[in-house]
Design a protein around this motif. Structure first.
Motif, PDB file in Angstrom:
ATOM      1  N   HIS A  59     116.351   1.192 -23.478  1.00 33.71           N
ATOM      2  CA  HIS A  59     116.615  -0.160 -23.068  1.00 33.71           C
ATOM      3  C   HIS A  59     117.650  -0.714 -24.177  1.00 33.71           C
ATOM      4  N   ARG A  60     117.514  -0.660 -25.365  1.00 33.93           N
ATOM      5  CA  ARG A  60     118.124  -1.228 -26.401  1.00 33.93           C
ATOM      6  C   ARG A  60     118.157  -0.532 -27.680  1.00 33.93           C
ATOM      7  N   VAL A  61     119.048  -0.867 -28.443  1.00 31.92           N
ATOM      8  CA  VAL A  61     118.935  -0.204 -30.039  1.00 31.92           C
ATOM      9  C   VAL A  61     117.785  -0.528 -30.666  1.00 31.92           C
ATOM     10  N   ALA A  62     116.903   0.596 -31.166  1.00 37.12           N
ATOM     11  CA  ALA A  62     115.961   0.465 -31.932  1.00 37.12           C
ATOM     12  C   ALA A  62     116.478   0.551 -33.351  1.00 37.12           C
ATOM     13  N   LYS A  63     116.000  -0.396 -34.382  1.00 37.58           N
ATOM     14  CA  LYS A  63     116.398  -0.040 -35.667  1.00 37.58           C
ATOM     15  C   LYS A  63     115.293  -0.084 -36.635  1.00 37.58           C
ATOM     16  N   ALA A  64     115.565   0.343 -37.808  1.00 36.93           N
ATOM     17  CA  ALA A  64     114.502   0.762 -38.880  1.00 36.93           C
ATOM     18  C   ALA A  64     113.635  -0.366 -39.260  1.00 36.93           C
ATOM     19  N   GLY A  65     112.360   0.000 -39.372  1.00 41.11           N
ATOM     20  CA  GLY A  65     111.453  -0.968 -39.603  1.00 41.11           C
ATOM     21  C   GLY A  65     110.174  -0.807 -38.888  1.00 41.11           C
ATOM     22  N   PRO A  66     109.154  -1.724 -38.849  1.00 37.21           N
ATOM     23  CA  PRO A  66     108.016  -1.545 -38.211  1.00 37.21           C
ATOM     24  C   PRO A  66     108.342  -1.764 -36.591  1.00 37.21           C
ATOM     25  N   ALA A  67     107.378  -1.001 -36.027  1.00 41.09           N
ATOM     26  CA  ALA A  67     107.424  -0.844 -34.362  1.00 41.09           C
ATOM     27  C   ALA A  67     106.036  -0.557 -33.949  1.00 41.09           C
ATOM     28  N   GLN A  68     105.785  -0.639 -32.657  1.00 41.42           N
ATOM     29  CA  GLN A  68     104.569  -0.451 -32.181  1.00 41.42           C
ATOM     30  C   GLN A  68     104.820   0.551 -30.706  1.00 41.42           C
ATOM     31  N   VAL A  69     103.913   1.385 -30.725  1.00 42.30           N
ATOM     32  CA  VAL A  69     103.820   2.385 -29.556  1.00 42.30           C
ATOM     33  C   VAL A  69     102.822   1.963 -28.628  1.00 42.30           C
TER      34      VAL A  69
END
Length: 262
Positions: free
Chosen positions: A62-72
């Protein structure tokens, strides 16, 4: 440098909820590689499943993911003795970056094909291929992933594109991480866009990518063969086959992407 295993790790934070820290080393500029993101999604799907391998992954970016915290977020859709299916969403800054439908199963590493089509023409030996070396002090994608390219598909580097939607290369991770399901996820999306051989330049954002794990890969280099069928109206397809050091087809993919902007 964080190894590939740690860079794709997920930690359970609740029922169907996982946390991860996306590694800038698997990106170019600020955009993280889609195959790297699929490896993270695959780990979460397997962690929530009774099965060991992500055998089918269909992901929409959907959009660019960037470095750093994320959830799945993992939402089970079906669970059976042979396979389980879940919707798996990568969320960053409170918004979905990618949605995937992932089916997991357990493949037998000793299984032999009941039938197999002809293998593609072999790649030239490693020492006859072009290696893209990371710049001194770099921390980007070519610093994490080692690829040796078939020179017949690299004319675009010298301003002589072949005129065919094609790209071929040997692949491995530089940290010594041996091929598995998650390495295959990044391998199917590691090639430069095949449109470079039509003279197109720049970032070619993937819109949707589906890949299948066909066998448990043997250790060693992977042979990655990519081509396409059609470029039209600003869209192109790219299909990839990955063959392991034992000469087995271990992964297949097809993606729909946008033509790079000038």
């Amino acid at each position: 440098m964080i190894g590939f295993g740690a860079a794709t790790a997920v930690e359970q934070a609740g029922e169907g909820r996982y946390e991860t820290v996306l590694d800038a080393g698997y990106g170019m500029a600020e955009a993280l590689n889609g195959g790297y993101l699929m490896a993270v999604l695959g780990r979460a799907a397997v962690a929530a499943s009774p099965h060991a391998h992500p055998v089918s992954t269909a992901v929409t970016f959907h959009r660019v993911a960037k470095a750093g915290p994320a959830q799945v977020h993992v939402e089970p859709r079906k669970e059976g003795r042979t396979a389980a299916t879940s919707r798996v969403t990568l969320v960053q800054d409170g918004r979905p970056a990618a949605d995937a439908l992932i089916t997991t199963a357990t493949l037998d590493a000793a299984a032999e094909p009941g039938w197999a089509g002809a293998a593609p023409a072999g790649l030239p030996p490693l020492d006859e291929c072009t290696e893209v070396r990371p710049p001194s002090g770099s921390s980007g994608f070519v610093d994490r992933v080692e690829m040796r390219f078939d020179r017949s598909t690299m004319g675009w580097l010298d301003g002589r594109p072949s005129g065919r939607l094609e790209m071929r290369a040997w692949f491995r991770l530089r940290d010594g991480y041996e091929p598995d399901a998650y390495a295959l996820a990044i391998a199917v999306d590691a090639l430069p866009p095949v449109t470079l051989n039509l003279g197109a330049r720049g970032w070619a954002p993937t819109v949707e990518l589906t890949w299948h794990m066909r066998a448990v890969p043997a250790p060693g280099w992977l042979a990655v063969h990519g081509d396409g069928r059609l470029l039209a109206d600003g869209w192109f397809d790219e299909q990839v086959e990955v063959w392991d050091s034992a000469g087995r087809l271990v992964a297949q993919s097809r993606q729909l992407a946008r033509v790079p902007r000038p």
